[in-house]
Design a protein around this motif. Structure first.
Motif, short mmCIF file in Angstrom:
data_model
loop_
_atom_site.label_atom_id
_atom_site.label_comp_id
_atom_site.label_asym_id
_atom_site.label_seq_id
_atom_site.Cartn_x
_atom_site.Cartn_y
_atom_site.Cartn_z
N PRO A 168 -18.31 48.96 5.84
CA PRO A 168 -17.94 48.65 4.37
C PRO A 168 -17.35 49.95 3.92
O PRO A 168 -17.30 51.04 4.46
CB PRO A 168 -19.27 48.46 3.93
N ILE A 169 -16.86 50.06 2.62
CA ILE A 169 -16.00 51.16 2.04
C ILE A 169 -16.88 52.23 1.85
O ILE A 169 -16.60 53.23 1.83
CB ILE A 169 -15.32 50.61 0.74
N TYR B 7 -4.57 43.97 10.20
CA TYR B 7 -4.83 43.07 11.07
C TYR B 7 -3.70 42.02 11.51
O TYR B 7 -3.48 41.76 12.68
CB TYR B 7 -5.80 42.01 10.21
N LEU C 182 -8.54 48.36 -0.70
CA LEU C 182 -8.96 48.33 0.88
C LEU C 182 -8.88 47.04 1.56
O LEU C 182 -8.57 46.91 2.77
CB LEU C 182 -10.46 48.94 0.93
N LYS C 183 -9.35 45.98 0.93
CA LYS C 183 -9.15 44.54 1.68
C LYS C 183 -7.86 44.34 2.09
O LYS C 183 -7.23 43.63 3.09
CB LYS C 183 -9.71 43.67 0.86
N ASP C 184 -6.73 44.58 1.16
CA ASP C 184 -5.55 44.36 1.24
C ASP C 184 -4.91 45.16 2.39
O ASP C 184 -3.95 44.72 3.34
CB ASP C 184 -4.88 44.69 -0.20
N PHE D 97 -12.50 47.94 10.39
CA PHE D 97 -13.07 46.68 10.47
C PHE D 97 -14.45 46.57 10.77
O PHE D 97 -15.15 45.64 10.67
CB PHE D 97 -12.26 45.87 11.38
N LYS E 26 -6.59 46.21 4.94
CA LYS E 26 -7.21 46.01 6.18
C LYS E 26 -6.37 44.58 6.76
O LYS E 26 -6.26 44.44 7.80
CB LYS E 26 -8.60 45.53 5.94
N ASN E 27 -6.07 43.73 5.85
CA ASN E 27 -5.35 42.54 5.97
C ASN E 27 -3.84 42.94 6.81
O ASN E 27 -3.42 42.22 7.64
CB ASN E 27 -5.02 41.59 4.83
N THR F 181 -10.01 53.72 -2.73
CA THR F 181 -9.27 52.87 -3.37
C THR F 181 -7.92 53.24 -4.11
O THR F 181 -6.90 52.57 -3.52
CB THR F 181 -9.90 52.29 -4.42
N TYR G 270 -0.63 48.96 -1.53
CA TYR G 270 -1.74 47.94 -1.34
C TYR G 270 -2.40 47.87 -2.65
O TYR G 270 -2.97 48.77 -3.21
CB TYR G 270 -2.40 48.06 -0.10
#
Length: 289
Positions: free
Chosen positions: A37-38, A72, A64-66, A34, A68-69, A53, A61
């Motif tokens: 960045p990648i 979280y 990476l965004k998925d 968090f 992280k979500n 990725t 997933y």
């Protein structure tokens, strides 16, 4: 342990080396996901952005965004909350226990955790599709080698009780004979602790070639079985030393078997209720003799 960590551990052995580096970094530095960045994460982990990725996709997933979500959303949820006050998991080999109580505690904890983590991977849509194909199948062939054969045999017995046309063999040559006769409209179900079992993969390839619907009950991982099967039911379990020969994976698989069988019986109850009643009456009468 949250479910993301469990996914990573479950498929760690099947990851390429570059993605294992990503996995090691994620497990040790969750908060860093968090903060950076990648591009910076790739530098810090000694890998590449592409490896990050691929890693996220390998554990289920989109990117990476998925990932992280997912982390979280589970930040304040752990398996410890669901078995608060119960025995804790410690990873020991059979010669390292000091008492019968510690053995019972650890077997209980790992078995419970296997069922809990498998439950949290439950996908109702995938299950529903699998049930539909099984209920409508002309024939169901069930395969499982070694420890996975225990769960495979259990499903075979349950489906046999409700008069389904189901086949199960422990001999590989018999499996080859039955799989050679499989056809579109039939279902092949593969129980496997990993996708490196050459016998299971041989049977799977033949089933695919002949157009049967394929269902896998197996661990997480990006491999030929999980990517090639029409439907995959994921079973996961805590890591235990390979030398011990003790595994909680069968509890995870048996949980899926019971869930699958109950869903099948529920869906097809009008047709199978008589068989359930007949088998109950026979066993009940036998018990009274």
């Amino acid at each position: 342990m949250n479910i993301v960590s469990e996914k990573i551990k479950s498929c760690y052995a099947t990851l390429p080396q570059s993605e294992k580096l990503v996995a090691d970094y994620v497990l040790e530095n969750k908060d860093a996901l968090f903060k950076h960045p990648i591009k910076e994460l790739a530098r810090l982990s000694g890998t590449t952005q592409a490896a990050w990725t691929r890693f996220a996709q390998a554990i289920g997933y989109s990117g990476l965004k998925d990932l992280k979500n997912a982390y979280y959303s589970e930040a304040n949820t752990t398996l410890a909350q669901s078995d608060k006050g119960g025995p804790r998991v410690t990873f020991k080999d059979v010669n390292e226990y000091t008492s019968l109580q510690s053995i019972a505690d650890n077997i209980c904890a790992t078995s419970v955790q296997a069922v809990q983590t498998t439950y949290r991977l439950f996908d109702a849509g995938t299950f529903s599709d699998a049930v539909t194909h099984i209920v409508e199948a002309e024939q169901i062939q069930v395969f499982g080698i070694g420890t996975a054969g225990v769960a495979a045999y259990d499903l075979y017995c349950k489906l046999l009780r409700i008069h389904y046309n189901v086949v199960f063999n422990q001999d590989h040559h018999m499996n080859l004979m039955t799989i050679s006769q499989i056809k579109p409209g039939d279902v092949a179900i593969f129980f496997s602790d990993n996708a490196k079992n050459t016998e299971i993969m041989q049977l799977f390839s033949i089933a695919k070639e002949r157009g049967a619907v394929t269902i896998a009950v197996t661990k997480l991982g990006n491999n030929a079985l999980t990517t090639g099967c029409d439907h995959v039911l994921f079973a996961t379990s805590p890591e235990i030393d390979k030398k011990s020969g003790i595994t909680s994976s069968r509890f995870a698989q048996l949980f899926l078997v019971d869930t699958l069988y109950t869903a099948i019986a529920n869906r097809d109850y009008e047709n199978i209720q008589g068989y359930l009643r007949n088998s109950y009456d026979v066993f009940h009468d036998t018990a009274r003799e």
